[in-house]
Design an enzyme around this catalytic site. Sequence first.
Site, PDB file in Angstrom:
ATOM      1  N   ASP A 125      17.266 -22.886  26.327  1.00 32.18           N
ATOM      2  CA  ASP A 125      17.091 -21.875  27.364  1.00 32.18           C
ATOM      3  C   ASP A 125      15.669 -22.040  27.907  1.00 32.18           C
ATOM      4  O   ASP A 125      14.920 -22.929  27.457  1.00 32.18           O
ATOM      5  CB  ASP A 125      17.301 -20.463  26.790  1.00 32.18           C
ATOM      6  CG  ASP A 125      17.827 -19.493  27.830  1.00 32.18           C
ATOM      7  OD1 ASP A 125      17.063 -19.150  28.759  1.00 32.18           O
ATOM      8  OD2 ASP A 125      19.003 -19.086  27.751  1.00 32.18           O
ATOM      9  N   TYR A 170      27.880 -21.283  44.328  1.00 29.45           N
ATOM     10  CA  TYR A 170      28.276 -21.026  42.941  1.00 29.45           C
ATOM     11  C   TYR A 170      29.767 -21.267  42.753  1.00 29.45           C
ATOM     12  O   TYR A 170      30.194 -21.903  41.778  1.00 29.45           O
ATOM     13  CB  TYR A 170      27.919 -19.587  42.575  1.00 29.45           C
ATOM     14  CG  TYR A 170      28.245 -19.189  41.154  1.00 29.45           C
ATOM     15  CD1 TYR A 170      27.471 -19.639  40.080  1.00 29.45           C
ATOM     16  CD2 TYR A 170      29.317 -18.343  40.887  1.00 29.45           C
ATOM     17  CE1 TYR A 170      27.761 -19.254  38.781  1.00 29.45           C
ATOM     18  CE2 TYR A 170      29.610 -17.953  39.587  1.00 29.45           C
ATOM     19  CZ  TYR A 170      28.838 -18.410  38.545  1.00 29.45           C
ATOM     20  OH  TYR A 170      29.131 -18.038  37.257  1.00 29.45           O
TER      21      TYR A 170
END
Length: 251
Positions: free
Chosen positions: A43, A158
Site C-alpha cells: 500500500d 474506472y
Amino acid sequence: MTSYASYPSLTGKSVFITGGATGIGASMVTHFAGQGASVGFIDIDDAAAEALAGRLGPGVRYLRCDVRDIAALQAAIAAFEAERGHIDVLVNNAANDDRHKVDEVDTAYWDNRMAINLRPQFFAAQAVRKGMARAGGGSIINLGSVVVQMAAAELAAYVTAKAGVYGMTRALAREFGPDRIRVNCLVPGWVMTERQIELWLDEAGERRIAERQCIPDKLMPEDLARMALFLAADDSRHCTSQSFIVDGGWI
C-alpha cells in the site's frame, strides 16, 4: 453469535494482497491472517498499514509500494517470494474509483486510471505465475466492480478498467489453468468502507441501497473477504475463469 467458515487448506499458505492497508484490502489481510496464512501486503498509506500489521502480528508483513510503479510491484512480490518460497494466493485488490466527467479527462488522467485499476493486476499475476506453477498451483483473485453492469456515470475510465479486468481474468485463467492456477474475478457491489461512507453515502445513497439491493443490510468489507477466502481455499479447486458477484442483489 454468527460463526463463519474456517479453511484448513489456507493454514500456512502464502498470500499477497495489493492495497491492503484500508477498506476491503484491510479486511482481507485480517481474514487471511485469521485463517493461519502468512500474509504480505502492499500500500502507500504507511500509517494505516503499519498499524494493521502491528495489530495482526508477525505473520503479516507490510511493504510500501505504489502499484503504478510496475518495477516496484515486481520487486515487492519477489521479496515476499524470497521469504516464503512462493506465493499461493494473489489478491489484486488495489484500485481507486475517483469520480470524473468525460469532458475533463485528458490522456494523462486516463493513463493514470489504467495504471492504478488495470495494469497492476496483469503484472502482479505475471510475476507470481512461475512460483505458483512450481508449487503445483495457486489462486489469483482479481477485483472487478458492479459498475460495469450498472453503466455508472462519472466513472468512465474506472468502468473501462474494471471491464478490462473481466477479460483479463478469463484470458489468464485459460493460460494458467494447465499449471492448476485458478484465476477468478471477485465483483463487489457498493461496499461500506470508510472512504465510501465519508465521500458518497448521503441520504440519496441510503435510498439507493434500500431500492436496489435485494438484501437491506449494508454490504461490508468482511462480506468480500469471506468470499475471497473461499476462492483462495482448496474448496473452490474447480472454480476458475468466473466472476463472483457479492452485491446484496444490486444487479
